[in-house]
Design an enzyme around this catalytic site. Structure first.
Site, PDB file in Angstrom:
ATOM      1  N   GLU A 278     -29.395 -53.805  67.622  1.00  0.00           N
ATOM      2  CA  GLU A 278     -28.505 -54.718  68.342  1.00  0.00           C
ATOM      3  C   GLU A 278     -27.059 -54.226  68.299  1.00  0.00           C
ATOM      4  O   GLU A 278     -26.315 -54.366  69.287  1.00  0.00           O
ATOM      5  CB  GLU A 278     -28.604 -56.123  67.752  1.00  0.00           C
ATOM      6  CG  GLU A 278     -29.956 -56.777  67.951  1.00  0.00           C
ATOM      7  CD  GLU A 278     -30.322 -56.892  69.421  1.00  0.00           C
ATOM      8  OE1 GLU A 278     -29.492 -57.382  70.213  1.00  0.00           O
ATOM      9  OE2 GLU A 278     -31.438 -56.472  69.787  1.00  0.00           O
ATOM     10  N   TRP A 281     -26.813 -51.552  70.870  1.00  0.00           N
ATOM     11  CA  TRP A 281     -26.714 -52.145  72.214  1.00  0.00           C
ATOM     12  C   TRP A 281     -25.261 -52.446  72.558  1.00  0.00           C
ATOM     13  O   TRP A 281     -24.816 -52.196  73.694  1.00  0.00           O
ATOM     14  CB  TRP A 281     -27.526 -53.441  72.272  1.00  0.00           C
ATOM     15  CG  TRP A 281     -28.939 -53.305  72.749  1.00  0.00           C
ATOM     16  CD1 TRP A 281     -30.066 -53.362  71.990  1.00  0.00           C
ATOM     17  CD2 TRP A 281     -29.381 -53.123  74.114  1.00  0.00           C
ATOM     18  NE1 TRP A 281     -31.176 -53.224  72.786  1.00  0.00           N
ATOM     19  CE2 TRP A 281     -30.797 -53.080  74.086  1.00  0.00           C
ATOM     20  CE3 TRP A 281     -28.721 -52.996  75.329  1.00  0.00           C
ATOM     21  CZ2 TRP A 281     -31.559 -52.906  75.241  1.00  0.00           C
ATOM     22  CZ3 TRP A 281     -29.482 -52.823  76.484  1.00  0.00           C
ATOM     23  CH2 TRP A 281     -30.886 -52.776  76.437  1.00  0.00           C
ATOM     24  N   TRP A 310     -28.407 -64.233  97.620  1.00  0.00           N
ATOM     25  CA  TRP A 310     -28.126 -65.305  96.666  1.00  0.00           C
ATOM     26  C   TRP A 310     -27.922 -66.620  97.403  1.00  0.00           C
ATOM     27  O   TRP A 310     -27.348 -66.656  98.502  1.00  0.00           O
ATOM     28  CB  TRP A 310     -26.893 -64.979  95.840  1.00  0.00           C
ATOM     29  CG  TRP A 310     -26.980 -63.707  95.039  1.00  0.00           C
ATOM     30  CD1 TRP A 310     -26.252 -62.576  95.221  1.00  0.00           C
ATOM     31  CD2 TRP A 310     -27.848 -63.439  93.930  1.00  0.00           C
ATOM     32  NE1 TRP A 310     -26.595 -61.615  94.304  1.00  0.00           N
ATOM     33  CE2 TRP A 310     -27.577 -62.115  93.502  1.00  0.00           C
ATOM     34  CE3 TRP A 310     -28.835 -64.180  93.267  1.00  0.00           C
ATOM     35  CZ2 TRP A 310     -28.258 -61.524  92.433  1.00  0.00           C
ATOM     36  CZ3 TRP A 310     -29.495 -63.588  92.202  1.00  0.00           C
ATOM     37  CH2 TRP A 310     -29.211 -62.293  91.797  1.00  0.00           C
ATOM     38  N   ASN A 345     -29.075 -65.774  71.173  1.00  0.00           N
ATOM     39  CA  ASN A 345     -29.299 -64.663  72.098  1.00  0.00           C
ATOM     40  C   ASN A 345     -30.563 -64.832  72.933  1.00  0.00           C
ATOM     41  O   ASN A 345     -30.569 -64.534  74.131  1.00  0.00           O
ATOM     42  CB  ASN A 345     -29.360 -63.336  71.345  1.00  0.00           C
ATOM     43  CG  ASN A 345     -29.429 -62.149  72.287  1.00  0.00           C
ATOM     44  OD1 ASN A 345     -28.525 -61.946  73.088  1.00  0.00           O
ATOM     45  ND2 ASN A 345     -30.502 -61.377  72.217  1.00  0.00           N
ATOM     46  N   TRP A 363     -25.708 -64.003  89.800  1.00  0.00           N
ATOM     47  CA  TRP A 363     -25.517 -63.853  88.356  1.00  0.00           C
ATOM     48  C   TRP A 363     -24.053 -63.854  87.954  1.00  0.00           C
ATOM     49  O   TRP A 363     -23.705 -64.229  86.826  1.00  0.00           O
ATOM     50  CB  TRP A 363     -26.181 -62.564  87.861  1.00  0.00           C
ATOM     51  CG  TRP A 363     -25.687 -61.307  88.530  1.00  0.00           C
ATOM     52  CD1 TRP A 363     -26.191 -60.717  89.645  1.00  0.00           C
ATOM     53  CD2 TRP A 363     -24.576 -60.505  88.124  1.00  0.00           C
ATOM     54  NE1 TRP A 363     -25.467 -59.589  89.973  1.00  0.00           N
ATOM     55  CE2 TRP A 363     -24.478 -59.429  89.048  1.00  0.00           C
ATOM     56  CE3 TRP A 363     -23.667 -60.565  87.076  1.00  0.00           C
ATOM     57  CZ2 TRP A 363     -23.491 -58.444  88.950  1.00  0.00           C
ATOM     58  CZ3 TRP A 363     -22.680 -59.586  86.978  1.00  0.00           C
ATOM     59  CH2 TRP A 363     -22.605 -58.541  87.906  1.00  0.00           C
ATOM     60  N   TRP A 386     -26.088 -60.211  81.391  1.00  0.00           N
ATOM     61  CA  TRP A 386     -26.341 -60.924  82.631  1.00  0.00           C
ATOM     62  C   TRP A 386     -27.033 -60.037  83.659  1.00  0.00           C
ATOM     63  O   TRP A 386     -27.969 -60.465  84.346  1.00  0.00           O
ATOM     64  CB  TRP A 386     -25.034 -61.498  83.191  1.00  0.00           C
ATOM     65  CG  TRP A 386     -24.835 -62.893  82.692  1.00  0.00           C
ATOM     66  CD1 TRP A 386     -24.115 -63.294  81.610  1.00  0.00           C
ATOM     67  CD2 TRP A 386     -25.424 -64.065  83.252  1.00  0.00           C
ATOM     68  NE1 TRP A 386     -24.217 -64.654  81.455  1.00  0.00           N
ATOM     69  CE2 TRP A 386     -24.999 -65.157  82.443  1.00  0.00           C
ATOM     70  CE3 TRP A 386     -26.239 -64.320  84.345  1.00  0.00           C
ATOM     71  CZ2 TRP A 386     -25.392 -66.466  82.713  1.00  0.00           C
ATOM     72  CZ3 TRP A 386     -26.635 -65.629  84.609  1.00  0.00           C
ATOM     73  CH2 TRP A 386     -26.217 -66.683  83.789  1.00  0.00           C
TER      74      TRP A 386
END
Length: 470
Positions: A278, A281, A310, A345, A363, A386
């Site tokens: 993590e 990341w 969208w 998370n 988004w 996202w």
């Protein structure tokens, strides 16, 4: 001896701070913090992050005072004012060198480049350091010489090339016994549009960060892999706000893992190595912000997805924001975010995918809402998460993978404890009913019906994405 200036931004600590250590190694130090509230708001930061930032500066000021290092504070409207403000401080203090730790989103990189140029034109020196990452963006590249756009090969390269030198901790500067410059008075709190949600949940400063790290390693780290996805359990480190503002460094975290894990980062205890992943990341997304600057311009990493149709659904967006979608786990997560400035998370993935896939709402609207509320709001990680959930980004989840929020609820909140805490109108239901209350249960508890049917929404999203496939 003329002092060096050290410019604090999102690195609010004296221990293991590369720029501060470099400045102190050359002589006495004067530190400066430029508060760019207007610019930060334009970047989407809300009251929770700005309040935490302010309290972090106050905590830093106390530590610096004990070291005899003066802290100068200036308010500027925008990043454009940074070069002149820093040059003025250099002239006032007699400093000829400025040290700072680099930040990687596009506007921040442009600001820093202007500062370096302004100092050079004035016959002074400004030195940027790579403190927030183990590898400077661009150091790790694919076999074709490109920035990595997929996490797994990036992580493998990271582990393959990491060295003890890259993870070495820098000492805090020693006390300065003589100085001719006094600290500015403590800065007033920033003007906020609303009160911060739960500042008591987030004590600021590196001491608080170190305490959280110690408690995580002692009580939860070895269970991280098995508990991190269950929001009713205290299974995560809760260090993300402190990492976002540099109240603790990734090196301090990784060194702690090395000590706990027999010197290993990739092998050993599964909980510890999963947490290391993590942390990597976070670094990966910083590299993405530099290597693919279009993500800093509100663009999708996967350019074909820019054509997604969208939906303009203001009521649906509002229901999602307020935790009134009729899907209990989604609603519990959104209420947690609004009440505390933080979200688990696993639930960030669930709620983001619900907005982008079930409601087919852009988004970017969700990204902005998260940034406005998150105490740990940090551009690269928020944007990356996202875009992953929306299937528009790096490592994007395949477009046909669409979380069923009820299935996610039964799997990751099996007893409905998290739901009961944040959606109290459902707390008196049997645990199995909290995931999908009956129409009658909803009516008697003033809880809404689902605003969209999962199967219908899934089919709609699949159709939208299939239209992008050659």
């Amino acid at each position: 001896m003329s002092p060096n200036l050290m410019w604090f931004r999102s690195d609010l600590r004296v221990h293991d701070n590369i720029a501060l250590a470099a400045a102190a190694a050359e002589g006495p130090v004067v530190v400066v913090f430029l508060r760019s509230t207007t610019q930060w708001r334009q970047h989407g930061h809300g009251a929770n992050k700005l309040d935490f930032w302010h309290r972090g500066v106050l905590a830093l000021r106390d530590i610096l005072h004990g070291l005899g290092i003066p802290l100068l504070h200036r308010d500027i409207d925008s990043f454009d004012a940074a070069p002149d403000a820093l040059l003025a401080l250099a002239r006032e203090s007699g400093a000829r060198r400025l040290h700072f730790n680099r930040e990687y989103p596009l506007n921040e990189r442009r600001r820093d480049a202007r500062v370096v140029s302004a100092f050079e034109e004035a016959g002074l020196t400004a030195v940027g350091h790579h403190d927030g990452v183990a590898f400077a963006p661009g150091e790790l590249r694919t076999g074709k010489g490109n920035f990595y756009g997929i996490f797994t090969p990036f992580a493998k390269a990271w582990h393959r090339q990491i060295t003890p030198e890259r993870l070495a901790l820098r000492n805090a500067p020693g006390a300065q016994t003589c100085r001719s410059i006094d600290s500015d008075p403590a800065p007033e709190p920033p003007t906020l549009d609303q009160a911060p949600a739960a500042p008591e949940d987030w004590p600021a400063g590196e001491d608080a960060a170190a305490d959280r790290l110690a408690r995580f390693l002692r009580f939860r780290a070895r269970h991280y892999a098995e508990q991190r996805d269950f929001p009713a359990e205290p299974g995560t480190s809760a260090l993300s706000p402190y990492l976002a503002l540099g109240m603790i460094s990734h090196r301090q975290c990784l060194q702690a893992v090395l000590a706990e894990n027999g010197g290993g980062l990739a092998e050993g205890d599964l909980g510890l190595t999963t947490w290391v992943s993590e942390l990597i990341w976070r670094e990966f997304y910083q590299h993405v912000a530099v290597g693919f600057p279009e993500v800093c311009r509100h663009r999708a990493f996967q350019s074909p997805t820019e054509a997604l149709p969208w939906r303009d659904d203001a009521p649906g967006l509002q229901a999602w924001q307020e935790g009134r979608t009729g899907y209990p786990l989604v609603d519990a997560a959104m209420r947690q975010l609004c009440a505390t400035g933080w979200m688990h998370n696993r639930l960030r993935m669930v709620t983001a995918m619900f907005l982008a896939k079930h409601l087919l709402i852009d988004w970017r609207k969700g990204e902005a809402f998260f940034m406005e509320h998150l105490v740990d709001g940090e551009f690269a990680a928020n944007n990356g998460g996202w875009q992953w959930a929306a299937s528009t980004g790096t490592d994007a989840v395949p477009y046909f993978r669409i979380f069923n929020p009820t299935t996610q609820s039964r799997r990751f909140d099996p007893d409905g404890r998290f739901i009961a805490n944040w959606v109290p109108e459902l707390a008196d239901l049997p645990a199995k009913d909290r995931h999908a209350p009956s129409p009658e249960q909803r009516v008697t508890r003033d809880y809404p019906a689902p605003i969209v049917d999962h199967r219908t929404a899934r089919a709609r999203a699949l159709e939208a994405f299939k239209g992008l496939t050659p």
